[in-house]
Design an enzyme around this catalytic site. Structure first.
Site, short mmCIF file in Angstrom:
data_model
loop_
_atom_site.label_atom_id
_atom_site.label_comp_id
_atom_site.label_asym_id
_atom_site.label_seq_id
_atom_site.Cartn_x
_atom_site.Cartn_y
_atom_site.Cartn_z
N LEU A 21 9.86 -21.47 -4.90
CA LEU A 21 8.97 -20.33 -4.34
C LEU A 21 7.63 -20.40 -5.18
O LEU A 21 7.55 -20.47 -6.34
CB LEU A 21 9.52 -19.11 -4.12
CG LEU A 21 8.74 -17.95 -4.12
CD1 LEU A 21 8.51 -17.80 -2.40
CD2 LEU A 21 9.41 -16.70 -4.33
N HIS A 63 3.07 3.13 -8.98
CA HIS A 63 2.80 1.87 -9.25
C HIS A 63 4.09 1.20 -10.01
O HIS A 63 4.53 0.20 -9.75
CB HIS A 63 1.52 1.62 -10.06
CG HIS A 63 0.30 1.98 -9.34
ND1 HIS A 63 0.05 1.71 -8.10
CD2 HIS A 63 -0.49 2.78 -9.97
CE1 HIS A 63 -1.14 2.19 -7.80
NE2 HIS A 63 -1.49 2.90 -8.91
N ASP A 66 0.69 -1.22 -0.01
CA ASP A 66 0.05 -0.20 -0.11
C ASP A 66 0.92 1.45 0.10
O ASP A 66 1.97 1.37 0.57
CB ASP A 66 -0.85 0.09 1.31
CG ASP A 66 -2.07 0.91 1.11
OD1 ASP A 66 -2.13 1.54 0.11
OD2 ASP A 66 -2.69 1.18 2.26
C1 FPP Z 1 -1.81 0.20 -3.49
O1 FPP Z 1 -1.33 1.49 -3.48
C2 FPP Z 1 -1.06 -0.63 -4.51
C3 FPP Z 1 -1.72 -0.89 -5.54
C4 FPP Z 1 -3.30 -0.82 -5.54
C5 FPP Z 1 -1.40 -1.58 -6.70
C6 FPP Z 1 -0.15 -2.65 -6.31
C7 FPP Z 1 0.44 -2.90 -7.67
C8 FPP Z 1 2.08 -2.86 -7.85
C9 FPP Z 1 2.90 -2.60 -6.83
C10 FPP Z 1 2.26 -3.10 -9.22
C11 FPP Z 1 2.24 -4.45 -9.83
C12 FPP Z 1 2.74 -5.45 -8.91
C13 FPP Z 1 3.27 -6.64 -9.45
C14 FPP Z 1 3.26 -7.98 -8.68
C15 FPP Z 1 3.90 -6.64 -10.71
P1 FPP Z 1 -2.64 2.61 -3.51
O2 FPP Z 1 -2.42 2.85 -5.27
O3 FPP Z 1 -3.75 2.34 -2.95
O4 FPP Z 1 -1.65 3.74 -2.71
P2 FPP Z 1 -2.44 4.80 -1.87
O5 FPP Z 1 -3.08 4.42 -0.73
O6 FPP Z 1 -1.21 5.85 -1.40
O7 FPP Z 1 -3.18 5.52 -2.88
#
Ligand code: FPP
Length: 237
Positions: free
Chosen positions: A125, A31, A14
């Site tokens: 893994l 991201h 997050d």
């Molecule tokens: C949460 O941050 C994160 C996500 C919704 C997406 C997670 C995806 C990745 C890390 C990239 C792809 C992953 C892989 C496995 C290749 P948020 O956008 O909710 O952040 P915020 O709470 O600060 O708005």
């Protein structure tokens, strides 16, 4: 004395959006940077012998984000998977997706199926990606499956129920890590995390280093796990 290495670690990655906003960047940059951190954590999991690593990459609730952000995330996943497939194979990583994949764009579904197929016999893994995932949705889908199989109520037990979940065959999640200061599970591995230890950190996901991941593991190793019993129960096999 330190306990053993957790068999299964789940990560709620997050804070990508906030990381980007703090720098005046578009959310997608968070991201992209987050995907790099995911690679670091996978590397660390391999090094210390974790069996299963589950990354929460896209929740059911994330479908409500602006269309542009959803499609960029889907593109990123597709790109990441096609680019890293050989690397996964080379490192002995078996790839698996949990969640309602029927909602994912067809090309993403195809890349996932390929990655799952080609890496299915790898055994160092298991990398589980929770995509279009919600714990409640997973439980409902499992119940529907069981009803369709015509199981009688007295035939249902925890083992049978677990085999209908997306995580069938995987060990329960020992440790759940959540970054960015939020202290909740947000519909992640609700059944599987019944006895999970929780590790929360203020660090935003794009700043989460391999070192902090290892620190979280050490923190876990110092805890006594009782599973409701009086004496600590050994989790070492
Ligand atoms: C949460 O941050 C994160 C996500 C919704 C997406 C997670 C995806 C990745 C890390 C990239 C792809 C992953 C892989 C496995 C290749 P948020 O956008 O909710 O952040 P915020 O709470 O600060 O708005």
């Amino acid at each position: 004395m330190l306990g053993g290495i957790p068999r299964h670690v789940g990560v709620i990655m997050d804070g990508n959006g906030r990381w980007a906003s703090l720098r005046g960047l578009p959310r997608v940059e968070g991201h992209k940077r987050g995907a790099e951190r995911a690679k670091d954590v996978i590397e660390a999991a391999l090094e210390i012998g974790i069996e299963v690593l589950t990354l929460y990459a896209f929740s059911m609730e994330n479908w409500q984000r602006p269309r542009q952000e959803v499609s960029t995330l889907m593109e990123l996943l597709k790109l990441y998977l096609s680019k890293e497939l050989l690397e996964l194979l080379h490192k002995g990583i078996s790839f698996r997706v949990i969640g309602d994949r029927s909602r994912l764009p067809e090309e993403v579904q195809k890349v996932i199926e390929e990655a799952e197929k080609y890496t299915s016999s790898a055994s160092r893994l298991t990398l589980v990606t929770a995509l279009s995932y919600g714990g409640r949705d997973e439980i409902l889908r499992a119940i529907r499956k069981i009803i369709k199989q015509g199981l009688r109520p007295e035939e249902l037990n925890e083992e049978v129920f677990e085999s209908a979940l997306d995580t069938a065959g995987l060990p329960p999640v020992d440790l759940i890590i959540r970054t960015s200061g939020e202290k909740r599970l947000s519909n992640f591995l609700l059944w599987q995390g019944a006895y999970s230890e929780l590790y929360f950190t203020e660090t935003l996901w794009p700043d989460f280093t391999k070192e902090e991941f290892l620190y979280a593991i050490q923190d876990y190793q110092r805890r006594e796990r009782r599973f409701g019993a009086i004496m600590p129960i050994s989790t070492e096999s």
